[in-house]
Scaffold this active site. Structure first.
Site, PDB file in Angstrom:
ATOM      1  CG  ASP A  18      -1.737  -1.133   1.315  1.00  0.00           C
ATOM      2  OD1 ASP A  18      -2.740  -1.349   0.401  1.00  0.00           O
ATOM      3  OD2 ASP A  18      -1.875  -2.209   2.453  1.00  0.00           O
ATOM      4  CD  GLU A 267      -1.307  -2.923  -7.128  1.00  0.00           C
ATOM      5  OE1 GLU A 267      -2.081  -3.689  -6.046  1.00  0.00           O
ATOM      6  OE2 GLU A 267      -1.416  -2.037  -7.480  1.00  0.00           O
TER       7      GLU A 267
HETATM    8  O1  TRH Z   1       4.515  -6.476   0.505  1.00  0.00           O
HETATM    9  P1  TRH Z   1       3.868  -7.108  -0.208  1.00  0.00           P
HETATM   10  O2  TRH Z   1       3.110  -8.053   0.038  1.00  0.00           O
HETATM   11  O3  TRH Z   1       2.439  -5.513   0.033  1.00  0.00           O
HETATM   12  C1  TRH Z   1       0.805  -6.314  -0.615  1.00  0.00           C
HETATM   13  C2  TRH Z   1       0.178  -5.918  -2.028  1.00  0.00           C
HETATM   14  O4  TRH Z   1       0.506  -4.956  -2.779  1.00  0.00           O
HETATM   15  C3  TRH Z   1      -0.949  -6.665  -1.723  1.00  0.00           C
HETATM   16  O5  TRH Z   1      -1.240  -6.240  -2.966  1.00  0.00           O
HETATM   17  C4  TRH Z   1      -1.750  -5.712  -0.820  1.00  0.00           C
HETATM   18  O6  TRH Z   1      -3.287  -5.580  -1.052  1.00  0.00           O
HETATM   19  C5  TRH Z   1      -1.259  -6.032   0.376  1.00  0.00           C
HETATM   20  O7  TRH Z   1       0.075  -5.573   0.629  1.00  0.00           O
HETATM   21  C6  TRH Z   1      -1.584  -4.883   2.024  1.00  0.00           C
HETATM   22  O8  TRH Z   1       4.458  -6.585  -1.770  1.00  0.00           O
HETATM   23  P2  TRH Z   1       4.289  -5.451  -2.882  1.00  0.00           P
HETATM   24  O9  TRH Z   1       3.588  -5.316  -3.582  1.00  0.00           O
HETATM   25  O10 TRH Z   1       5.865  -6.010  -3.929  1.00  0.00           O
HETATM   26  O11 TRH Z   1       4.785  -4.279  -1.842  1.00  0.00           O
HETATM   27  C7  TRH Z   1       6.284  -4.614  -1.609  1.00  0.00           C
HETATM   28  C8  TRH Z   1       7.096  -2.954  -1.504  1.00  0.00           C
HETATM   29  O12 TRH Z   1       8.814  -2.893  -0.755  1.00  0.00           O
HETATM   30  C9  TRH Z   1       7.300  -2.411  -2.667  1.00  0.00           C
HETATM   31  O13 TRH Z   1       7.050  -1.425  -3.065  1.00  0.00           O
HETATM   32  C10 TRH Z   1       8.860  -2.803  -3.387  1.00  0.00           C
HETATM   33  C11 TRH Z   1       9.301  -2.198  -1.642  1.00  0.00           C
HETATM   34  N1  TRH Z   1      10.704  -3.554  -1.208  1.00  0.00           N
HETATM   35  C12 TRH Z   1      11.424  -2.257  -1.378  1.00  0.00           C
HETATM   36  O14 TRH Z   1      11.393  -0.935  -1.222  1.00  0.00           O
HETATM   37  N2  TRH Z   1      12.684  -3.056  -0.422  1.00  0.00           N
HETATM   38  C13 TRH Z   1      13.157  -3.998  -0.545  1.00  0.00           C
HETATM   39  O15 TRH Z   1      14.480  -4.495  -0.443  1.00  0.00           O
HETATM   40  C14 TRH Z   1      12.056  -5.239  -0.676  1.00  0.00           C
HETATM   41  C15 TRH Z   1      12.299  -6.840  -0.360  1.00  0.00           C
HETATM   42  C16 TRH Z   1      10.781  -4.355  -1.597  1.00  0.00           C
END
Ligand code: TRH
Length: 369
Positions: A18, A267
């Site tokens: 989010d 996402e």
């Molecule tokens: O963390 P998530 O599992 O978020 C989820 C999804 O968005 C899902 O659709 C939603 O319903 C739920 O949250 C509530 O996975 P996502 O979307 O990939 O988000 C991870 C964020 O973290 C993304 O912006 C990338 C960031 N990130 C970093 O900045 N540094 C890192 O080392 C990693 C591994 C990720």
């Protein structure tokens, strides 16, 4: 010139998606579209993971030219400045708007100065998205809320992609790689043990970069250890694990571009894996009634429609998501990696020809009354 003011409201439900999406969008709207952005966040402590220079003791601050405001609980709403509704308000993922903010919107008399209210939805490749995208939803209080669906076709709201996302980083010539680089970001219910076992038995050396997250206990368990920490390096046969800290979004994007295979989830990391143009395995966020499996399959159908070796990609995804990963499925994915790499790169470039989400959102908001 007076900048148009936009507000984004973000509630952190679970994990980092989010805030990850809201932060990228806020920054792009500010830097590429010249908007003044206020980002209201309910949980600054979790947000700090994505916006490292946040001071969570402050209810108001500026980070990277974005005004970040603590979204206070209802009883403190009066102090929050909600009376000054912006030209556009983005309600992220149906998080609801504060009653005082809505009340201020209802009070606006002149049609020209009325706040435009957008509900930014979760990303899905399902075809119904196009039917609902950009549709108005009249509310009981007289306001109109618009659905904004990101997506993979012209008929949807597009994907978040900053101007410089696709550089000249694409590398199709990967056939002679001796050691494969794999990044691993997934939910703890994935078959992590099976994946590590399959990597150890691969016919190639594998450097696997594990981003510090809730899966570290499973990684430790595989190596027969109680715990592991950032900076640890562990090996078994052809598998070499490095535990990395949770990166900044920019560094994480760079890691995705640098790796040969990326395991991503949710996402935002999913979309970044697409822009990295490298083979990726996506684990959608778990939803009831197997909705996440439907989401996965419609995406695979769309993205790999013209790919001759698509069966291998489907098998790898379903093994990963249904927790049945075998050495054979993994090895078969590796055997087809050159073709998967070339196809992913091609699809990524094709999707990048569509207008991006921020640009489409600005055009849409200028169009609606
Ligand atoms: O963390 P998530 O599992 O978020 C989820 C999804 O968005 C899902 O659709 C939603 O319903 C739920 O949250 C509530 O996975 P996502 O979307 O990939 O988000 C991870 C964020 O973290 C993304 O912006 C990338 C960031 N990130 C970093 O900045 N540094 C890192 O080392 C990693 C591994 C990720």
């Amino acid at each position: 010139m007076i900048k148009q003011r936009w507000d984004i409201f973000c509630k952190i439900v679970d994990n980092f998606g989010d805030i990850g999406v809201c932060w990228r969008l806020a920054r792009q709207l500010q830097s590429e579209h010249g908007l003044q952005i206020r980002l209201w966040i309910d949980d600054l402590v979790v947000a700090q993971k994505i916006i490292p220079n946040i001071n969570f003791a402050k209810s108001s601050q500026v980070c990277d030219e974005i005004i970040i405001l603590k979204w206070p609980s209802v009883d403190k709403e009066d102090d929050a400045g909600f009376a000054l509704a912006a030209e556009v308000v983005i309600e992220a993922f149906s998080c609801g708007l504060p009653p005082a903010y809505l009340a201020a919107m209802v009070q606006q008399k002149s049609p020209v100065s009325k706040t435009k209210w957008i509900n930014l939805e979760y990303l899905s490749a399902e075809p119904w998205v196009a039917d609902f995208h950009a549709k108005p939803s009249p509310q009981a209080n007289g306001l109109t809320r618009y659905f904004y669906f990101p997506g993979f076709t012209d008929a949807t709201g597009g994907l978040i992609r900053e101007r410089d996302t696709l550089g000249s980083h694409y590398d199709n010539s990967r056939s002679d790689i001796e050691t494969l680089k794999v990044s691993l970001f997934c939910y703890p219910h994935a078959p992590i043990h099976d994946l590590l076992a399959a990597m150890a038995e691969s016919n190639q050396q594998i450097n696997c970069y594990v981003l510090a997250s809730s899966i570290l206990p499973q990684i430790a368990d595989f190596f027969g250890k109680e715990t592991i920490d950032i900076g640890d390096n562990l090996s078994q046969k052809n598998l070499h694990i490095s535990v990395l800290p949770f990166f900044s979004q920019a560094d994480y994007d760079a890691l995705l571009r640098d790796c040969d295979i990326n395991f991503v989830r949710g996402e935002d990391s999913w979309v970044r894996a697409i822009w990295a143009g490298k083979p990726f395995i996506w684990q959608p966020y778990f939803q009831d009634e197997n909705t996440h499996i439907k989401k996965l399959n419609t995406f695979l159908d769309l993205f790999y429609a013209d790919f001759e070796a698509k069966q291998v990609v489907y098998e790898a995804h379903s093994a990963w998501v249904l927790a049945q990963l075998s050495n054979e499925v993994w090895q078969s994915y590796l055997d087809n990696l050159s073709a998967i790499n070339a196809f992913t790169c091609q699809q990524s470039k094709k999707l990048a020809k569509l207008d991006d989400l921020a640009a489409k959102l600005v055009i849409f908001c200028n169009k609606i009354l």
